[in-house]
Design a protein around this motif. Structure first.
Motif: not given
Lengths: 221, 95, 542
Positions: A192-221
């Motif tokens: 259960g502890t392991g599953l919880y940790w993986h979830l924390v990882d999965v959430i970050w997998i989405f946080v990273f592109p959606l916060l840090y990488l948005m609009g880098r190339a200019g022009g989101m359309g």
């Protein structure tokens, strides 16, 4: 205590250890889905403001540091791997190895946490804490940029809280693993502890592109 | 439980894939793909999550009941995000 | 009710009953027995109901006259907030799942306990923490935001204990998540041999549907209220338009939980009524698969309709149209339930014991509440009656007329099982009638008031509304009496009630096959199910 497993009798409400582990896993998945809904609500709010203030958000997102984001992503991915390895080790009854791998996970989690604190400190130093004294250097509406940073702090902050809970949980299972309370035949709390940790990882997998990488190339359309 | 469900090697293979996908995510963010940034980022993140769920979280051998839990959750997540955004997007439309 | 059919079951030898498993305070506060936890919940919920009820009494007293005669405007705001927060989050949401779900689910599936007994106990402690925060607020001066905590008022302008209040609701939310998780896991994995999904009592199905909502919607409310607290504490812009935020987003996230929360309150009652109707009509429930399916359908459809609370909020017209249409759909599975109960009653051997009276009352009030729901779900009508007493009457028909009647029905139906004692039947029937009549007298005038345009949440109102308000307050007296009587005679029955025997109603279901009160492990040996569900065979043999 080399091979002296504690008895593998199930808890009184169960018929077998197998049933007990199956139910524990099922229960943990329900809890994880509940947790996912928490982040779902946060991402929804974030998406709503992207829709309302696209220009301001696109500009404000440039103020996040891709290097920090990438390094933290890698650290967390590796930490998930060590958890997966630890479970494999435990399933093969290599308890010392499992405990050691969980130790590595904790170290990596702490690295992530320290990086997060440094990143926060930099943002606050730059006047980007979205409260009184918010100083926004960009060209777009400062009010709207402030909302971006509100969500940045709220989403990453909520994630960090979960990270700490995960670290504490791992800390609590290491000693019982060494002591033989959990072993190849029974390790539901560890899983259960392991599953919880993986979830924390999965959430970050989405946080990273959606916060840090948005609009880098200019022009989101 | 009889023996490990996943080997040590597969964990490292999955890690390698996750890192490759991370690199792809960063590259895609700087690529001139216009409106496709969000879909591509979400697709890559989704792929990474699937890897973690299938291998690290052992759902490759998961029970169908656990899949029902996951499926229901994702469905409701889609409802939450989809219906709220459908309001926000159509708010500006004049009748 | 002399019970000759039931020979004294062998379960009588399965050790002492759960009430005698220990008398110390510690044996109660540290228990992991689902039955004892249910009793803990029963007691604490009753206390919270009294607190919420006291607030309602004050509200109705104030509204007897059109002027401010009893409380100030501020005081009135705090009273209706208190009434709403306590009744919804600390009584109705946990009510049937935490008391009867806890007590009955393991027994109905033939298990010895819940799947996660310690989490079950933790759930009660979380509930108590939230409830104590709720009480602390009353002592500390109250909250005036309304139970809906709408931003930006709650996050920026209110000068009351908003953070404390949302903290209490947040914590109580996790308590219900733990209960829901336990219920699903128990039903999924711990059913007795032979107890397939098609043999589960409908009460179990309805609690499965309830738990589905609890697990998926509660977290959204929790994080949303946390965001309100964060915005209030730090001044970062999330919902406050003054800081660039969107208050409509708050309403979306809030109602994503709080609309399905209505189904958290009503679904368990639907299950209770199915049990009672089948038992006192001595018939198998009509259309069992549709009844089970309708519970799940209500839970799922309930997630698609929250926008009907926001027709006048600045939500897009198009979203409003979609939400309005989807809201009508909920009427379909609800109607399936009502028609199937009627079909079950048809040619049944109907008898009118107290639980049956509550079930009949429930069906009538649920129909009125449901049909007026169609009015309020219609955008054009909604704009007229929005935030009027029409809405107040509508949701009280569902949440009090529905959920609370179900709760009282369950209390009377399973009280002999829980405590092993019978209550005075005649008095109980009178109190059921009091509740039904008092309820209608209290809330039906509010439909008229609302339709004439009386807005909710004001302590003063034009004099032309006075007569109907006096009726309403008068009805509340009967309603209060109907609530107080059970508290008295049920307590009385603990000592003086006749012994109930294992199955006083001649009901089917595993919980009736064991002693009353049940032994700590519920069954002497794991039961084996060989009969179909609701295997009633005509007349009661007693």
């Amino acid at each position: 205590m080399s091979h002296g497993h504690k008895g593998v009798a199930p808890a009184h409400q169960f018929e077998s250890v197998e049933q007990q582990q199956r139910v524990a896993r099922f229960g943990m998945w329900m809890f994880l889905i509940s947790e996912t809904m928490i982040f779902g609500a946060l991402f929804t709010g974030y998406a709503v403001y992207w829709t309302l203030y696209p220009e301001a958000f696109q500009e404000a997102a440039q103020f996040l540091d891709v290097t920090y984001g990438t390094v933290m992503t890698v650290v967390l991915l590796v930490s998930s791997t060590t958890v997966a390895l630890a479970i494999t080790a435990l399933e093969g009854d290599r308890r010392r190895l499992a405990a050691g791998l969980f130790g590595v996970t904790i170290a990596l989690g702490l690295v992530f946490f320290v990086l997060k604190i440094i990143e926060y400190a930099e943002k606050i130093g730059d006047g980007l804490l979205p409260t009184r004294g918010f100083e926004y250097p960009g060209a777009e509406s400062a009010d709207q940029a402030q909302v971006f940073f509100s969500w940045y702090f709220v989403i990453t902050g909520t994630h960090a809280v979960h990270l700490i809970v995960g670290l504490a949980a791992i800390g609590f299972v290491i000693w019982p693993i060494l002591r033989g309370t959990y072993h190849a035949k029974y390790f539901s709390p560890v899983e259960g502890t392991g599953l919880y940790w993986h979830l924390v990882d999965v959430i970050w997998i989405f946080v990273f592109p959606l916060l840090y990488l948005m609009g880098r190339a200019g022009g989101m359309g | 439980m009889s023996g490990p469900r996943e080997g040590f090697v597969s964990a490292f293979v999955v890690l390698a894939l996750l890192l490759v996908l991370t690199v792809l995510t960063v590259v895609a963010a700087y690529a001139p793909i216009g409106v496709f940034h969000v879909p591509v980022a979400l697709a890559l993140a989704g792929l990474k999550s699937i890897l973690v769920v299938l291998y690290y979280m052992h759902m490759r051998h998961g029970r169908s009941s656990d899949w029902v839990v996951i499926g229901t959750g994702l469905l409701l997540l889609a409802v939450l995000i989809g219906m709220i955004l459908s309001d926000v997007v159509t708010r500006g439309w004049s009748g | 009710m002399d019970d000759t059919r039931e020979t004294d079951p062998a379960e009588g030898d399965a050790g002492p009953n759960y009430l005698r498993a220990g008398y110390s305070i510690r044996s109660w506060l540290l228990t992991t027995d689902h039955k004892r936890i249910a009793i803990l919940y029963l007691v604490s919920l009753t206390v919270m109901f009294l607190v919420g009820g006291a607030a309602a009494v004050l509200l109705r007293l104030e509204l007897i006259s059109s002027e401010a005669s009893l409380v100030s405007g501020d005081g009135y705001n705090k009273l209706f907030t208190l009434h709403g927060v306590i009744m919804i989050f600390f009584f109705l949401v946990p009510s049937i799942p935490a008391v009867f779900g806890n007590f009955l689910i393991p027994m109905m599936v033939g298990a010895r306990d819940m799947a996660f007994p310690r989490i079950n106990l933790a759930s009660w402690y979380l509930y108590m923490t939230g409830a104590i925060l709720g009480i602390a607020i009353i002592v500390g001066g109250g909250v005036d935001t309304g139970w809906t905590f709408y931003t930006p008022y709650s996050s920026t302008y209110a000068n009351t204990h908003v953070i404390l209040a949302v903290a209490g609701v947040f914590i109580a939310g996790f308590s219900s998540i733990f209960t829901g998780l336990n219920i699903v896991a128990t039903v999924y994995a711990m059913r007795a041999p032979g107890l397939g999904w098609g043999r589960l009592p409908l009460f179990v199905w309805s609690l499965l549907a309830t738990s589905l909502i609890i697990l998926l919607a509660t977290p959204v409310l929790a994080i949303t209220l946390a965001l309100v607290a964060v915005e209030r504490a730090t001044g970062i812009g999330i919902f406050d338009p003054g800081l660039g935020g969107d208050p409509v987003l708050f309403q979306h996230l809030f109602w994503f939980y709080s609309h399905p929360a209505v189904y958290i309150m009503i679904l368990p009652s639907l299950g209770v009524v199915s049990e009672i109707v089948a038992c006192f009509a001595r018939k198998r429930i009509y259309g069992y698969p549709f009844m089970a399916g309708a519970s799940i359908a209500i839970a799922i459809l309930g997630f698609f309709v929250w926008g009907h609370h926001m027709f006048v909020s600045g939500q897009s017209v198009y979203a409003g149209i979609v939400f309005s249409f989807l809201s009508f759909l909920v009427a379909v599975p609800s109607a399936v339930k009502v028609f199937n109960w009627i079909a079950t009653l048809h040619r049944g051997q109907i008898s009118f014991e107290t639980p049956m009276l509550y079930a009949f009352g429930f069906i009538g009030l649920f129909v009125v509440g449901g049909l007026t729901g169609l009015f309020t779900a219609t955008i054009a009508v909604n704009v007229h009656i929005h935030d009027t007493y029409f809405v107040v009457a509508h949701f009280h028909y569902i949440m009090v007329g529905g959920a609370l009647m179900g709760y009282l029905g369950a209390l009377h139906f399973w009280w002999p099982k829980i405590m092993g004692r019978l209550y005075p039947e005649r008095l109980a029937r009178w109190s059921a009638i009091f509740v039904f009549l008092g309820f209608n007298l209290t809330f039906f005038p509010q439909f008229l008031l609302g339709y004439q345009g009386m807005p909710r949440r004001y302590h003063v109102y034009p004099q032309e509304f006075e007569l109907l308000n006096v009726f309403s307050s008068g009805g509340a007296i009967f309603l209060g009496l109907g609530y107080l009587l059970p508290a008295i005679y049920l307590t009385w029955s603990l000592k003086y009630g006749r012994a109930a025997g294992p199955n006083p109603w001649g009901a089917t279901g595993l919980e009736w096959t064991t002693a009353s009160p049940p032994p700590s492990e519920n069954f002497a040996r794991t039961p084996r199910v060989t009969e179909p569900v609701y295997n009633y065979t005509g007349e009661r043999q007693s």
